[in-house]
Design a protein around this motif. Structure first.
Motif, PDB file in Angstrom:
ATOM      1  N   LEU A   6       0.847  -0.991   0.028  1.00  0.00           N
ATOM      2  CA  LEU A   6      -0.051   0.178  -0.072  1.00  0.00           C
ATOM      3  C   LEU A   6       1.074   1.160  -0.407  1.00  0.00           C
ATOM      4  O   LEU A   6       1.853   1.325   0.128  1.00  0.00           O
ATOM      5  N   GLN A   8       0.903   5.405  -0.173  1.00  0.00           N
ATOM      6  CA  GLN A   8       0.047   6.681   0.671  1.00  0.00           C
ATOM      7  C   GLN A   8       0.298   8.204   0.329  1.00  0.00           C
ATOM      8  O   GLN A   8      -0.237   8.368   0.679  1.00  0.00           O
ATOM      9  N   ASP A   9       1.681   7.758  -0.103  1.00  0.00           N
ATOM     10  CA  ASP A   9       2.631   9.389  -0.476  1.00  0.00           C
ATOM     11  C   ASP A   9       2.453   9.983  -2.351  1.00  0.00           C
ATOM     12  O   ASP A   9       3.184   8.379  -3.083  1.00  0.00           O
ATOM     13  N   TYR A  40      -3.071   4.602  -2.721  1.00  0.00           N
ATOM     14  CA  TYR A  40      -3.831   4.975  -1.581  1.00  0.00           C
ATOM     15  C   TYR A  40      -3.641   6.902  -1.307  1.00  0.00           C
ATOM     16  O   TYR A  40      -2.602   7.145  -1.268  1.00  0.00           O
ATOM     17  N   ASN A  41      -5.051   8.070  -1.145  1.00  0.00           N
ATOM     18  CA  ASN A  41      -4.557   9.002  -0.380  1.00  0.00           C
ATOM     19  C   ASN A  41      -3.987   9.447  -1.419  1.00  0.00           C
ATOM     20  O   ASN A  41      -3.531   8.767  -3.081  1.00  0.00           O
ATOM     21  N   ASP A  42      -2.698  10.438  -0.854  1.00  0.00           N
ATOM     22  CA  ASP A  42      -2.093  11.157  -2.985  1.00  0.00           C
ATOM     23  C   ASP A  42      -1.102   9.711  -3.367  1.00  0.00           C
ATOM     24  O   ASP A  42      -0.517  10.840  -4.176  1.00  0.00           O
ATOM     25  N   ALA A  80     -10.390   7.956  -4.866  1.00  0.00           N
ATOM     26  CA  ALA A  80      -8.844   8.859  -4.038  1.00  0.00           C
ATOM     27  C   ALA A  80      -8.678   9.776  -5.444  1.00  0.00           C
ATOM     28  O   ALA A  80      -8.074  10.752  -5.655  1.00  0.00           O
ATOM     29  N   ARG A  83     -10.351  12.851  -7.165  1.00  0.00           N
ATOM     30  CA  ARG A  83     -11.027  13.860  -5.575  1.00  0.00           C
ATOM     31  C   ARG A  83      -9.299  14.433  -6.732  1.00  0.00           C
ATOM     32  O   ARG A  83      -9.177  16.021  -6.399  1.00  0.00           O
ATOM     33  N   ARG A  84      -8.380  13.434  -7.308  1.00  0.00           N
ATOM     34  CA  ARG A  84      -7.283  14.381  -7.222  1.00  0.00           C
ATOM     35  C   ARG A  84      -7.002  13.766  -8.503  1.00  0.00           C
ATOM     36  O   ARG A  84      -5.851  14.637  -9.678  1.00  0.00           O
ATOM     37  N   LEU A 100     -11.498   0.195  -3.299  1.00  0.00           N
ATOM     38  CA  LEU A 100     -11.189  -0.073  -1.906  1.00  0.00           C
ATOM     39  C   LEU A 100     -11.922  -1.546  -1.822  1.00  0.00           C
ATOM     40  O   LEU A 100     -10.369  -2.338  -1.174  1.00  0.00           O
ATOM     41  N   GLY A 101     -12.404  -2.778  -2.472  1.00  0.00           N
ATOM     42  CA  GLY A 101     -12.100  -2.858  -2.058  1.00  0.00           C
ATOM     43  C   GLY A 101     -11.331  -4.617  -2.212  1.00  0.00           C
ATOM     44  O   GLY A 101     -10.915  -5.356  -2.242  1.00  0.00           O
ATOM     45  N   GLN A 102     -10.437  -3.714  -3.470  1.00  0.00           N
ATOM     46  CA  GLN A 102      -9.493  -4.724  -4.134  1.00  0.00           C
ATOM     47  C   GLN A 102      -8.085  -4.664  -3.103  1.00  0.00           C
ATOM     48  O   GLN A 102      -7.506  -5.381  -3.019  1.00  0.00           O
ATOM     49  N   LEU A 103      -8.342  -3.428  -2.486  1.00  0.00           N
ATOM     50  CA  LEU A 103      -7.495  -3.428  -1.038  1.00  0.00           C
ATOM     51  C   LEU A 103      -7.155  -4.844   0.135  1.00  0.00           C
ATOM     52  O   LEU A 103      -6.592  -5.606   0.420  1.00  0.00           O
ATOM     53  N   VAL A 104      -8.636  -4.549   0.200  1.00  0.00           N
ATOM     54  CA  VAL A 104      -8.830  -5.744   1.520  1.00  0.00           C
ATOM     55  C   VAL A 104      -8.336  -7.019   0.166  1.00  0.00           C
ATOM     56  O   VAL A 104      -7.992  -8.033   1.290  1.00  0.00           O
ATOM     57  N   GLY A 118       2.200   7.492   4.131  1.00  0.00           N
ATOM     58  CA  GLY A 118       0.758   8.090   5.723  1.00  0.00           C
ATOM     59  C   GLY A 118       1.797   9.057   6.861  1.00  0.00           C
ATOM     60  O   GLY A 118       3.016   9.383   6.813  1.00  0.00           O
TER      61      GLY A 118
ATOM     62  N   TYR B  21      -5.868  12.119   5.617  1.00  0.00           N
ATOM     63  CA  TYR B  21      -5.303  11.085   5.593  1.00  0.00           C
ATOM     64  C   TYR B  21      -6.454   9.706   6.918  1.00  0.00           C
ATOM     65  O   TYR B  21      -7.112   8.610   6.775  1.00  0.00           O
ATOM     66  N   GLU B  24      -9.919   9.631   4.322  1.00  0.00           N
ATOM     67  CA  GLU B  24     -10.078   8.726   3.503  1.00  0.00           C
ATOM     68  C   GLU B  24      -9.552   7.692   4.367  1.00  0.00           C
ATOM     69  O   GLU B  24      -9.991   5.884   3.545  1.00  0.00           O
ATOM     70  N   ILE B  31     -15.063   0.519   3.937  1.00  0.00           N
ATOM     71  CA  ILE B  31     -15.584  -0.969   2.775  1.00  0.00           C
ATOM     72  C   ILE B  31     -14.948  -1.842   3.321  1.00  0.00           C
ATOM     73  O   ILE B  31     -15.792  -3.402   3.293  1.00  0.00           O
ATOM     74  N   TYR B  35     -16.157  -7.261   5.125  1.00  0.00           N
ATOM     75  CA  TYR B  35     -15.989  -8.292   4.773  1.00  0.00           C
ATOM     76  C   TYR B  35     -16.405  -9.435   5.335  1.00  0.00           C
ATOM     77  O   TYR B  35     -15.501 -10.338   5.659  1.00  0.00           O
TER      78      TYR B  35
END
Lengths: 118, 122
Positions: A6, A8-9, A40-42, A80, A83-84, A100-104, A118, B21, B24, B31, B35
């Motif tokens: 993951l 985040q920056d 994710y995020n930036d 995300a 937004r950007r 985001l389900g893909q991240l799960v 982060g 942070y 989000e 989400i 699960y």
């Protein structure tokens, strides 16, 4: 071992994306599997194909695309990204936009999740 | 919760409105809630401000998302932990928070972290 990643920056501003890239390359070289790389995020800004750094610097998006070409699943969070201003039209090759389900899923399929930034 | 549910922990360590942070992060938490995994949240350091009651973001021009933490119960996310010293250092008590939490010491949080399949910092 199976690693999920993951990020985040965003690119260049922080080292997170560089560290993640170096980790992935090293892990693959040791025979480990990457279940996916999720922005994710930036972090989603890593995926713009319009990135055009000076030629004496690394091209961060090109590196991600090359990893994607090797079959690594590289995913940008749609919420995300929207937004950007990251959309399919400016997405670099071998990177996809999804939820985001893909991240799960990536987390559940990995032995270890590693977060950068982060 | 699924029979083969994995333990996933979200560590909220940043204040709610200085960066995106936590906001989000909460979107990802909601989400994940769908699960059927064994989800927990830990609020550490300035992250405890996420749960402070009576926040008003209208003058910041930022969407106030803090009340969304109240919906976690509806996702069967009931393991919400707060670091004891982080609360105390900021002059807060459980009565100042918008959800019911379990206050834990740092060593207790450490052992909870050791049980996790994955930990996400936000």
């Amino acid at each position: 071992m199976k690693f999920g990643i993951l990020i985040q920056d965003g690119p260049y501003n922080h080292e997170a994306g560089d560290s993640a890239y170096n980790f992935v390359v090293a892990a693959l070289a040791k025979g480990h599997e990457i279940t996916g790389i999720f922005f994710y995020n930036d972090g989603v800004l890593n995926a713009t194909r319009f990135m055009d750094p000076p030629t004496d610097d690394r091209n961060i998006v090109k590196r991600w695309s090359e990893l994607g070409a090797k079959g690594i699943d590289i995913i940008v969070c749609i919420a995300a990204a929207k937004r950007r201003g990251i959309i399919d039209a400016n997405l670099a090759p071998n990177i996809r936009i999804s939820g985001l389900g893909q991240l799960v899923d990536l987390t559940l399929n990995a032995d270890r999740m590693i977060t950068f930034g982060g | 919760m699924a029979e083969d549910a994995k333990k996933i922990m979200f560590v909220m360590q940043k204040p709610p409105h200085g960066s995106i942070y936590p906001y989000e992060g909460l979107e990802f938490i909601l989400i994940s809630g769908a699960y059927e995994q064994d989800i927990s949240l830990v609020f550490l350091g300035d992250g405890v401000y996420n749960l402070k009651k009576d926040q008003d973001t209208s003058e910041l021009g930022i969407k106030g998302f803090v009340k969304t933490y109240r919906t976690l119960e509806g996702y069967d996310i009931e393991n919400i932990y707060v670091d004891q010293n982080s609360l105390k250092d900021r002059g807060l008590t459980q009565e100042d928070l918008i959800v019911d939490v379990k206050v834990k010491t740092a060593p207790e949080i450490n052992s909870l972290m050791n049980e996790q399949h994955a930990i996400f910092p936000f």
